[in-house]
Design a protein around this motif. Structure first.
Motif, PDB file in Angstrom:
ATOM      1  N   GLU A 248       0.812  -1.220   0.000  1.00 29.42           N
ATOM      2  CA  GLU A 248       0.000   0.000   0.000  1.00 29.42           C
ATOM      3  C   GLU A 248       0.847   1.273   0.000  1.00 29.42           C
ATOM      4  O   GLU A 248       0.326   2.370  -0.227  1.00 29.42           O
TER       5      GLU A 248
ATOM      6  N   GLU B 148       1.752   2.646  -5.107  1.00 30.23           N
ATOM      7  CA  GLU B 148       0.775   2.280  -6.129  1.00 30.23           C
ATOM      8  C   GLU B 148       1.507   2.088  -7.452  1.00 30.23           C
ATOM      9  O   GLU B 148       2.207   2.985  -7.912  1.00 30.23           O
TER      10      GLU B 148
ATOM     11  N   TRP C 230       0.885   1.218 -11.353  1.00 30.72           N
ATOM     12  CA  TRP C 230      -0.128   1.128 -12.404  1.00 30.72           C
ATOM     13  C   TRP C 230       0.531   0.842 -13.747  1.00 30.72           C
ATOM     14  O   TRP C 230       1.558   1.425 -14.087  1.00 30.72           O
TER      15      TRP C 230
ATOM     16  N   ARG D 133       5.577   7.184   0.735  1.00 31.25           N
ATOM     17  CA  ARG D 133       4.456   6.733  -0.092  1.00 31.25           C
ATOM     18  C   ARG D 133       4.624   7.356  -1.468  1.00 31.25           C
ATOM     19  O   ARG D 133       5.137   8.466  -1.605  1.00 31.25           O
TER      20      ARG D 133
ATOM     21  N   VAL E 272       3.774   6.711  -6.135  1.00 31.38           N
ATOM     22  CA  VAL E 272       3.077   6.066  -7.233  1.00 31.38           C
ATOM     23  C   VAL E 272       4.048   5.897  -8.399  1.00 31.38           C
ATOM     24  O   VAL E 272       4.935   6.732  -8.617  1.00 31.38           O
TER      25      VAL E 272
ATOM     26  N   TRP F  76       5.286  -5.643  -5.045  1.00 26.80           N
ATOM     27  CA  TRP F  76       4.437  -4.702  -5.761  1.00 26.80           C
ATOM     28  C   TRP F  76       3.046  -5.317  -5.980  1.00 26.80           C
ATOM     29  O   TRP F  76       2.935  -6.483  -6.378  1.00 26.80           O
TER      30      TRP F  76
ATOM     31  N   ARG G 278      -1.480  -2.974 -10.729  1.00 27.86           N
ATOM     32  CA  ARG G 278      -2.827  -2.845 -11.288  1.00 27.86           C
ATOM     33  C   ARG G 278      -2.743  -2.207 -12.667  1.00 27.86           C
ATOM     34  O   ARG G 278      -1.747  -1.560 -13.000  1.00 27.86           O
TER      35      ARG G 278
ATOM     36  N   GLN H   9      -7.713   9.094  -6.481  1.00 28.70           N
ATOM     37  CA  GLN H   9      -6.458   9.494  -5.850  1.00 28.70           C
ATOM     38  C   GLN H   9      -6.539  10.921  -5.324  1.00 28.70           C
ATOM     39  O   GLN H   9      -6.022  11.241  -4.253  1.00 28.70           O
TER      40      GLN H   9
END
Length: 767
Positions: A557, A560, A562, A726, A728, A749, A752, A766
């Motif tokens: 978490e 992120e 993608w 944190r 992305v 990881w 998604r 987001q």
């Protein structure tokens, strides 16, 4: 405790004096030297003893070595030195050193055989003419013993200091405590694996995620292992400058406890970065720091070892204080340091300083290889070479008459290689024997010529000589691990067919395997060392190598990930990809403002994307990596990543900002990777693929997929640096959705997919 030293090392310490003189004089190769010794020995009588082992003690000093030759029938002990050209040009301090070595051997022989006197002979054997020049002297055993004791006395003060230092060092390391209250998650597992490797003498490969403290986690256990495993040296090797600084910082931290740590740490840097007078040659007539270098070296050496830790700046300060060359002071201090922080090439190159010192002195060394995924490509470059026909033609046109026959022969053999070549590129199964013979003859001719004109060698001829010498050495070991190819210079073909000949190493394992075996233990570590078969095959890792995969301290978490599967960054699709890439980057920035890094496969692609983003979103801060940035420019680029800053920085994947960059917390909140990082498909890489297929199989993956994904994971690793971070990451290419690609991504990881249809909803969530 007895201190053991070789005769040569003893005399180099006590008898070297005068100038540092590195004027180019072609010296015989190691093979030629061995052959020359054999010729001289073959000319002696039947009772002649070559490589006579001798040893003796003086107080608590043991001196040992091998004398070149002893002729009991004539009562002559010989020291054989091979050379080329006029012996009169030999510096006087070289001759003085040779006599010192021979006198020490003479003293040891007289003591061993109970001789009253002995004839000593320096035999200088000219490799080119096969002639001997013999310088003989008669000495009494008493005089030789006095000389021997004088050399030992001059060294014993240093030896006592070294023994005391070793005892203090080992006692402190045995009591060393980890510098933090506790290990980070995964750090203890890494440290235990490295410690066990030192204890068992095994090679360790550790895949450990970024952010767990790999540098401290590998140095600490090796330092702890030094007393028990009698390790003489630790070599910490890096691919890039930032890695050296991390190691120096870690060593400073480890030594910052109560009472400090009596540890000698040395940073080795490249000669061009250490040179104080790059416009001057390395000899006393040109450079003030070379003049009287060996006369001032003892004081500089004593000051340096008393300092303990010497990074580049510290070494320079000592060198300036004593008016000696900092680079060659560093070379000397590599003998007396406990930890040496340097580059891969300092141990793995064919002429590596650290490896040769370890072999000559029979040291027990432990090696740490930082960011070891880089070693494959770096080792390939170490064992590759190129020769350019255009450069040879220029040298040939200006060459003296003595070189013309050999150069003409080489020119004909060179032209014959590409005479019928129609394609711009062609790989050959072997190096043509006719060309190799012509190159060896040209090298012999150049060697003789340069030996005779060593005072003022032609710079272009000398450069070609070194390039040809490297090529010739690699040709001797040419096998299926390398490629020999010919590339025609398209620009020059209309006027004259020019070519570039190359020996390209593809699989460095045969060269690296002996180096790995020579160390007591080696630990290679990185965040990207999968799949294991790739590194085992490419690096020549031993069968009993211990493989460790350290669990990540990060939670899914925190990051992120993608995959933008509606984008293709294939070469043919790049122009069409720009609108989707710009839209995704701008939307993410609008949803979560902060600092981002965007990686592309080339400078051209990067500039196109940056221009498109500026045009469509002029208010969004953008800055770009430029080609050939110096250290100051790189620092300026990174200085914009402040915790309060916002914007998108554009960079090239695999470049200076894709690894080894630490931007924790809010300094970096995300990354966009608009490429799989696959090497370009071209004739050379396709030949590399065929070479790997023939030798190992899996040519496609070993040539393209694994090196590419390695760069992607390294770049993405810039985002999460601590357990509090944190961020992305967007992987912008549909190929990232392939199962075989996703298997090469970090297991922690949670990947998604974001398609064009889902993109607005995801970004809205987001925000």
């Amino acid at each position: 405790m007895q201190y053991v030293i070789a005769v040569r090392a003893l005399c180099e310490f006590t008898a070297k004096q005068g100038d540092l003189d590195l004027r180019f004089t072609p010296s015989p190769s190691a093979q030629e030297g061995v052959a020359g010794h054999g010729v001289v020995a073959g000319r002696r009588g039947p009772g002649y003893q070559a490589e006579l082992a001798l040893a003796g003690d003086y107080r608590h000093l043991t001196v040992r070595g091998r004398a070149d030759g002893w002729d009991p029938g004539r009562g002559v002990l010989e020291e054989i030195k091979t050379h080329r050209g006029d012996l009169a040009r030999q510096p006087a301090n070289h001759r003085l050193l040779h006599w010192a070595q021979l006198k020490v051997y003479g003293a040891l022989l007289c003591r061993q055989l109970g001789l009253a006197e002995l004839q000593l002979a320096l035999v200088y054997f000219d490799i080119g003419t096969q002639r001997e020049t013999v310088l003989a002297e008669q000495h009494s055993a008493e005089a030789l013993q006095a000389f021997f004791e004088d050399q030992c006395e001059r060294f014993l003060q240093w030896a006592d200091q070294e023994l005391a230092h070793r005892a203090r060092r080992d006692a402190a390391l045995a009591a060393l405590r980890f510098p933090h209250a506790d290990f980070r998650p995964g750090q203890r597992e890494l440290a235990e694996a490295v410690y066990r490797g030192a204890g068992t003498g095994r090679c360790v490969v550790a895949q450990a995620p970024t952010g767990i403290g790999k540098t401290v986690g590998t140095l600490f256990p090796l330092l702890k292992a030094c007393p028990g495993q009698a390790l003489d040296k630790i070599y910490f090797l890096t691919a890039k400058t930032p890695g050296r600084q991390l190691a120096l910082d870690a060593l400073h931290l480890l030594g910052s406890g109560p009472g400090g740590l009596p540890l000698r740490v040395l940073e080795l840097v490249a000669r061009d970065k250490a040179c104080e007078h790059p416009d001057k040659a390395c000899h006393g007539d040109a450079c003030p720091l070379a003049q009287g270098f060996y006369d001032r070296l003892p004081a500089a050496r004593s000051t340096a070892v008393a300092c303990g830790r010497l990074d580049k700046a510290g070494l320079r300060a000592v060198a300036q204080a004593h008016r000696v060359c900092p680079y060659y002071l560093g070379q000397e201090l590599a003998r007396w340091s406990d930890v040496v922080v340097g580059d891969y090439n300092h141990f793995y190159d064919s002429s590596a300083l650290l490896h040769s010192l370890a072999q000559a002195n029979q040291w027990r060394v432990a090696v740490l290889v930082d960011e070891a995924h880089n070693l494959v490509e770096r080792a390939r470059r170490m064992y590759s070479a190129q020769l350019h026909k255009a450069g040879f033609d220029a040298v040939r046109a200006a060459a003296p008459a003595a070189l013309k026959p050999a150069f003409d022969r080489l020119n004909r053999a060179w032209n014959a290689i590409h005479k019928d070549q129609a394609a711009p590129y062609l790989a050959h199964p072997a190096i043509p024997e006719r060309w190799r013979e012509a190159l060896d003859r040209a090298l012999a001719a150049m060697t003789e010529h340069l030996a005779e004109s060593a005072a003022s060698p032609d710079a272009r001829l000398q450069d070609f000589y070194f390039a040809a010498l490297q090529f010739s050495r690699l040709a001797e070991t040419f096998d299926t691990h390398s490629i020999f190819d010919v590339t025609l210079d398209e620009a020059a073909r209309a006027r004259r067919r020019q070519s570039v000949l190359a020996v390209r190493n593809v699989v460095p394992a045969p060269f690296l395997k002996p180096r790995l075996a020579s160390a007591r233990s080696t630990a290679l570590f990185s965040a990207t060392l999968q799949p294991s078969a790739y590194y085992r095959d490419m690096l020549g890792l031993p069968e009993d190598t211990a493989w460790v995969e350290v669990a990540s301290p990060f939670r899914a978490e925190q990051l992120e990930v993608w995959i933008a599967d509606h984008i293709s960054t294939r070469y043919a699709d790049r122009a069409r990809s720009l609108p989707a890439i710009v839209a995704l980057m701008a939307a993410q920035y609008a949803a979560q403002p902060g600092n981002y890094l965007a990686f592309f496969s080339s400078f051209d692609y990067m500039r196109q994307a940056a221009a498109a983003l500026r045009e469509q979103h002029p208010a969004l801060p953008v800055w770009e990596q430029s080609s050939g940035m110096d250290e100051a420019a790189r620092e300026q680029f990174l200085a914009r990543f402040t915790p309060e800053g916002c914007g998108i920085a554009f960079a090239v994947l695999g470049g200076a900002f894709a690894e080894g960059v630490d931007l924790p917390g809010k300094r970096l909140v995300g990354a966009f990777v608009a490429t799989l990082g696959l090497p370009q498909v071209n004739v050379v890489n396709e030949q590399v693929k065929r070479c790997i297929d023939e030798r190992l199989g899996a040519g496609q993956d070993y040539t393209y997929l694994y090196p590419g994904l390695q760069k992607v994971v390294q770049a993405a690793g810039r985002v999460i640096r601590t357990t509090e971070d944190r961020g992305v990451v967007y992987l912008m290419d549909d190929r990232f959705a392939q199962p075989r690609v996703q298997r090469l991504l970090p297991s922690w990881w949670a990947v998604r997919r974001i398609s064009r249809r889902l993109q607005p909803a995801v970004l809205a969530d987001q925000a």
